[in-house]
Structures are given as structure tokens and as C-alpha cells.
Design a protein around this motif. Sequence first.
Motif, PDB file in Angstrom:
ATOM      1  N   VAL A 244       0.858  -1.175   0.000  1.00 23.83           N
ATOM      2  CA  VAL A 244       0.000   0.000   0.000  1.00 23.83           C
ATOM      3  C   VAL A 244       0.899   1.231   0.000  1.00 23.83           C
ATOM      4  CG1 VAL A 244      -1.881   1.199   1.167  1.00 23.83           C
ATOM      5  CG2 VAL A 244      -1.666  -1.290   1.371  1.00 23.83           C
ATOM      6  N   GLY A 245       0.697   2.123  -0.962  1.00 26.21           N
ATOM      7  CA  GLY A 245       1.532   3.308  -1.058  1.00 26.21           C
ATOM      8  C   GLY A 245       0.733   4.546  -1.394  1.00 26.21           C
ATOM      9  N   GLU A 246       1.186   5.674  -0.893  1.00 23.20           N
ATOM     10  CA  GLU A 246       0.562   6.964  -1.176  1.00 23.20           C
ATOM     11  C   GLU A 246       1.462   7.736  -2.134  1.00 23.20           C
ATOM     12  OE1 GLU A 246      -1.244  10.821   1.248  1.00 23.20           O
ATOM     13  OE2 GLU A 246       0.113   9.406   2.231  1.00 23.20           O
ATOM     14  N   VAL A 247       0.888   8.229  -3.205  1.00 19.85           N
ATOM     15  CA  VAL A 247       1.657   8.965  -4.200  1.00 19.85           C
ATOM     16  C   VAL A 247       1.859  10.401  -3.726  1.00 19.85           C
ATOM     17  CG1 VAL A 247       1.799   9.711  -6.587  1.00 19.85           C
ATOM     18  CG2 VAL A 247       0.721   7.538  -6.039  1.00 19.85           C
ATOM     19  N   LEU A 248       3.120  10.799  -3.573  1.00 19.99           N
ATOM     20  CA  LEU A 248       3.442  12.164  -3.184  1.00 19.99           C
ATOM     21  C   LEU A 248       3.467  13.066  -4.425  1.00 19.99           C
ATOM     22  CD1 LEU A 248       6.282  11.406  -0.599  1.00 19.99           C
ATOM     23  CD2 LEU A 248       3.827  11.667  -0.203  1.00 19.99           C
TER      24      LEU A 248
ATOM     25  N   ASP B 289       5.666  14.748  -5.881  1.00 22.31           N
ATOM     26  CA  ASP B 289       6.829  14.617  -6.773  1.00 22.31           C
ATOM     27  C   ASP B 289       6.934  13.227  -7.400  1.00 22.31           C
ATOM     28  OD1 ASP B 289       7.441  13.172  -4.532  1.00 22.31           O
ATOM     29  OD2 ASP B 289       9.336  14.208  -4.090  1.00 22.31           O
ATOM     30  N   GLY B 290       5.900  12.381  -7.210  1.00 18.11           N
ATOM     31  CA  GLY B 290       5.914  11.057  -7.820  1.00 18.11           C
ATOM     32  C   GLY B 290       6.551   9.989  -6.960  1.00 18.11           C
ATOM     33  N   VAL B 291       7.144  10.367  -5.829  1.00 22.85           N
ATOM     34  CA  VAL B 291       7.722   9.389  -4.903  1.00 22.85           C
ATOM     35  C   VAL B 291       6.582   8.617  -4.236  1.00 22.85           C
ATOM     36  CG1 VAL B 291       9.045   9.093  -2.771  1.00 22.85           C
ATOM     37  CG2 VAL B 291       9.824  10.696  -4.524  1.00 22.85           C
ATOM     38  N   ILE B 292       6.780   7.316  -4.052  1.00 21.77           N
ATOM     39  CA  ILE B 292       5.779   6.474  -3.398  1.00 21.77           C
ATOM     40  C   ILE B 292       6.114   6.343  -1.920  1.00 21.77           C
ATOM     41  CG2 ILE B 292       4.717   4.203  -3.297  1.00 21.77           C
ATOM     42  CD1 ILE B 292       4.008   5.703  -5.823  1.00 21.77           C
ATOM     43  N   ASN B 293       5.202   6.800  -1.083  1.00 20.11           N
ATOM     44  CA  ASN B 293       5.345   6.655   0.361  1.00 20.11           C
ATOM     45  C   ASN B 293       4.676   5.349   0.780  1.00 20.11           C
ATOM     46  OD1 ASN B 293       5.796   7.228   3.117  1.00 20.11           O
ATOM     47  ND2 ASN B 293       3.774   8.168   3.297  1.00 20.11           N
ATOM     48  N   VAL B 294       5.482   4.344   1.092  1.00 19.93           N
ATOM     49  CA  VAL B 294       4.955   3.025   1.454  1.00 19.93           C
ATOM     50  C   VAL B 294       4.397   3.081   2.870  1.00 19.93           C
ATOM     51  CG1 VAL B 294       5.502   0.591   1.766  1.00 19.93           C
ATOM     52  CG2 VAL B 294       6.614   1.890  -0.066  1.00 19.93           C
ATOM     53  N   ILE B 295       3.109   2.747   3.002  1.00 19.99           N
ATOM     54  CA  ILE B 295       2.474   2.811   4.323  1.00 19.99           C
ATOM     55  C   ILE B 295       2.049   1.446   4.835  1.00 19.99           C
ATOM     56  CG2 ILE B 295       1.696   5.182   3.977  1.00 19.99           C
ATOM     57  CD1 ILE B 295      -1.061   4.139   3.326  1.00 19.99           C
ATOM     58  N   GLY B 296       2.238   0.407   4.036  1.00 23.83           N
ATOM     59  CA  GLY B 296       1.890  -0.927   4.511  1.00 23.83           C
ATOM     60  C   GLY B 296       2.241  -1.988   3.493  1.00 23.83           C
ATOM     61  N   SER B 297       2.446  -3.191   3.958  1.00 24.36           N
ATOM     62  CA  SER B 297       2.740  -4.308   3.056  1.00 24.36           C
ATOM     63  C   SER B 297       2.316  -5.608   3.724  1.00 24.36           C
ATOM     64  CB  SER B 297       4.232  -4.373   2.705  1.00 24.36           C
ATOM     65  OG  SER B 297       5.011  -4.659   3.855  1.00 24.36           O
ATOM     66  N   GLY B 298       2.057  -6.596   2.897  1.00 20.55           N
ATOM     67  CA  GLY B 298       1.710  -7.919   3.404  1.00 20.55           C
ATOM     68  C   GLY B 298       2.264  -8.973   2.476  1.00 20.55           C
ATOM     69  N   VAL B 299       2.682 -10.073   3.030  1.00 20.47           N
ATOM     70  CA  VAL B 299       3.246 -11.159   2.231  1.00 20.47           C
ATOM     71  C   VAL B 299       2.786 -12.488   2.805  1.00 20.47           C
ATOM     72  CG1 VAL B 299       5.390 -11.225   3.579  1.00 20.47           C
ATOM     73  CG2 VAL B 299       5.370 -12.126   1.251  1.00 20.47           C
ATOM     74  N   SER B 300       2.530 -13.434   1.921  1.00 16.78           N
ATOM     75  CA  SER B 300       2.173 -14.781   2.366  1.00 16.78           C
ATOM     76  C   SER B 300       2.762 -15.783   1.390  1.00 16.78           C
ATOM     77  CB  SER B 300       0.658 -14.950   2.448  1.00 16.78           C
ATOM     78  OG  SER B 300       0.085 -14.971   1.144  1.00 16.78           O
ATOM     79  N   PRO B 301       3.047 -16.995   1.831  1.00 12.66           N
ATOM     80  CA  PRO B 301       3.522 -18.022   0.890  1.00 12.66           C
ATOM     81  C   PRO B 301       2.468 -18.250  -0.193  1.00 12.66           C
ATOM     82  CG  PRO B 301       3.840 -18.720   3.168  1.00 12.66           C
ATOM     83  CD  PRO B 301       2.988 -17.490   3.223  1.00 12.66           C
ATOM     84  N   SER B 302       2.941 -18.398  -1.410  1.00 16.09           N
ATOM     85  CA  SER B 302       2.017 -18.586  -2.529  1.00 16.09           C
ATOM     86  C   SER B 302       1.669 -20.055  -2.685  1.00 16.09           C
ATOM     87  CB  SER B 302       2.651 -18.057  -3.818  1.00 16.09           C
ATOM     88  OG  SER B 302       1.754 -18.191  -4.897  1.00 16.09           O
ATOM     89  N   LYS B 303       0.394 -20.331  -2.759  1.00 12.88           N
ATOM     90  CA  LYS B 303      -0.108 -21.684  -2.996  1.00 12.88           C
ATOM     91  C   LYS B 303      -1.038 -21.652  -4.205  1.00 12.88           C
ATOM     92  CE  LYS B 303       1.823 -23.153   0.851  1.00 12.88           C
ATOM     93  NZ  LYS B 303       3.020 -24.031   0.827  1.00 12.88           N
ATOM     94  N   GLY B 304      -0.981 -22.688  -5.005  1.00 13.50           N
ATOM     95  CA  GLY B 304      -1.896 -22.786  -6.127  1.00 13.50           C
ATOM     96  C   GLY B 304      -1.502 -21.987  -7.345  1.00 13.50           C
ATOM     97  N   VAL B 305      -0.242 -21.531  -7.422  1.00 16.65           N
ATOM     98  CA  VAL B 305       0.228 -20.753  -8.565  1.00 16.65           C
ATOM     99  C   VAL B 305       1.552 -21.343  -9.050  1.00 16.65           C
ATOM    100  CG1 VAL B 305       0.930 -18.464  -9.395  1.00 16.65           C
ATOM    101  CG2 VAL B 305      -0.866 -18.669  -7.669  1.00 16.65           C
ATOM    102  N   GLN B 306       1.660 -21.534 -10.362  1.00 16.64           N
ATOM    103  CA  GLN B 306       2.903 -22.035 -10.963  1.00 16.64           C
ATOM    104  C   GLN B 306       3.218 -21.232 -12.213  1.00 16.64           C
ATOM    105  OE1 GLN B 306       2.717 -26.247 -11.722  1.00 16.64           O
ATOM    106  NE2 GLN B 306       2.274 -26.781  -9.607  1.00 16.64           N
TER     107      GLN B 306
END
Length: 422
Positions: free
Chosen positions: A24-28, A30-47
Motif C-alpha cells: 500500500v503506497g501513497e503517491v506524493l 513529486d511522484g515518490v511512493i510513500n509506502v504505508i503498509g505491506s503484506g506477504v504470504s507463501p504462494s499456494k496454487g500458482v505455478q
Amino acid sequence: MTKVAESKIIVGLEIGTHKVVAVVGEVLPDGVINVIGSGVSPSKGVQGGSVVDLDAAVSSIQRAIEEAESISECKIMGVTLALSGAHITAFNESGTVPLSGEVKAEDLDNAIHIARSIKLPDGLETLHIIPQEYKVDRLPATKNPLGLSGMRLQAQAHLITCHNDWLRNLKNAVERSKLKIDQIIFSGLASSYSVLTEDEKELGVCLIDIGSGTMDVLVYTDGALRYSKVIPFGGYNITDYIANMLTTSRNDAENIKVQYGSAISPPTHFPEKKIEVAGLGGRAPRTFSKEQLSKITSQCYQDLLGIIANELTQLRTDLYQKGIKQELIAGIVLTGGGSQIEDIVECAKSVFGLQVRVGYPLNITGLTDYVNKPQYATVLGLLQYSHYNEDSDTTPQIPGEGFVEWLKKAVKKTVKFTKDKF
């Protein structure tokens, strides 16, 4: 939850073979992305970019989204989605329109429309059409022909297409996760927004995004995208090969590769280091040196990058015959999780004979400690793309076959899978 992820807040979602990532990022201004959140999980069901188990993929997406919502304190409603896989196909096409005096904006649109109107092979649909340059009569090619006078305008464009079955399954997985899809972007294109500079694109550069299941390859010269392709091999092929050569589990092979692998042999650091490899089915563990392991991993990386080197040789010939600049003065930029193996720059220099760097995400701020890594180039590039295109679209002596032969078998499996599915 105190905010809704809309307006200038953009959510990027990448569903890879190894992991699902949401940022999740907010566009400033000047075009810079201010990252305000992230999430990651192991991928299942994708090849290799393809959904093969819908329920498992949905669960993986939901876990990543929930984590990103928790950290960003946003309720995520819509996402910009990355798409990759061997089904991605690219074409360079042209479109010509007559002029009634000076070139106007609608003339550019009409010429590009004709370029994209080619008949595609069955099952393919256009994902992106990216202008390269324009020509008015016999004038030199230009990026901006507006106001020029002539009789006809020709547009050159790069089309990136995808197979609608692969796309439909990926969209189903996202929509079943109760998310709206705002845009769908080729993952390699997204990565280019994240890690390449405009100077590199002008001088000539090749981007290689090494993922778990695929490698995205893009080539820019004179500021225009000339070539894009997905190679259906990646880090997981190397993991499988290590597991086969060392007769160990896939999980152990992955950990060994990440912790001790090198893209050259002998490795630069601690070649004498001992590595204990667990045996299968209760068999006794065995010990190898890091240098012995590097003879396996270095050959794998040389072979993978060698596939791309052969593609670049053919591309240079094609561009030269068309009178288009083909030199890659800015060299090679490696990104993605596979670019993190030790000595990868030295390996790539020996394969390509060009300067090489590892590409880290540019123009980001905020919660960067976790995501400021090459493996997050694509998902962060999705945010950049959305901002700038709001309206678009010897080896241990263990019996076994060589890595090239291993890849040939993988190709046959991929071809069989494609025939069975389509």
C-alpha cells in the motif's frame, strides 16, 4: 480501520510462484511512493504465473491483503495487479494514417489504433500498447510529431499480449478475494518503472527480473521498449536441480541455494565452508563444501543467463536490419529474488560482456526497510506505473543429467501442459 485505500493511495498486488505480496503506497506530489503498509504470504496454487488451484490461490491472496490492511490501517477495496507467465507474447507493429496538414493529437491516436488492430493468434488479447516513435513522411523518427506537417503519419508501437484463459483465472482468484481490479500490468513492465532510469532507457539497457517461476526480460533503446519476453524458467528450476543433484528435499535445497549458493565457481567468499545436507527417508546427512555447491549453482545461472544472451544476439541483428539502435550502453540490470544470489554480477558480466548492476526499487520512502529489495521491484513498480499511467492500460560426483537437459525436460512438460489446457 480508519482509511479507505482510494484516491492517491494505490495498492499493488503480485501473485508469484513463491509468494503473494501486497504493498500500500501513497503517491506524493513529486511522484515518490510513500509506502504505508505491506503484506506477504507463501504462494499456494500458482505455478509460473498460472493459477492451478483457485481455492489455494484465494487463501494466499487474502492472507497477504489482511496483513497489508493491518499495517497500513487501510481497508483495501481495489488493487493494481501484476501479470506474468509464458503466455505473455509481444509484437512490434506499425500503423499509418493520412494527414490533412499538421499532426494533431487525434492523428496519433488513430495511428496507434491501427497498429493495435492486427489480428492476434487465437486466445490472445492486448494487455498494453506502448508507442515507440513516429515518422512523418521522410522526416527522421521522433517521439513527439505534434505540429509537424506532411502527407502521412506512421506510428511504431510495442504490443504486449496475454492469453485470456490465464488472465481470466488470475482475475477470478482476485475477485473471489473480494477485491476490485483497477489495472492489470505486465510484471516486467512494472519492474522497469521501479528500477530503471530514463537515462538507461535512452542509452540502451536490458532488464532481467529473475523470479521463482519465470524470468521477465525487457530491452529499451533510444528510450523505447523494443523487446519483452517471459522465459519460463526461474529460481525454482535451480532449486529442483540442486535437490536432484544432492538427493535432498526441495525445502532443504531452497535453503541451501539461498544461504550458500554462488553464481560463480569458486565463490568469492568462504569457498571452504562446510555444508551439511540432510538425506532423504532417514538416510545419513552428507557434507559438501561451498565450492562444491557453487559448481552446481554457477552452471545453472550461466545456463539461464545464456538463454537470454542468445535472445539478445538475435534481437541486435533484427534491430540493426531495421536501422534501429541496438547497443546496450547501459548494460544489464538484474532484479527480482533470483538476483540476490552471491556473485550474480560477476556471472552476468562474463555471460553478456556488458556492465551489470542489481536493480533496487527507486523513488520510495516510508516503510522501506522491508520492501527496499529487488524481490519487491515488481509490486512497487505497480504503484509507479499506476501513478504515471492513470488512464491507461566439479560438481560433486553425483549421478545426474546436466542443467540444460533438465530444462529441456521442463520445456516438454510446459508444452504438454499448454496443449492439455488449450
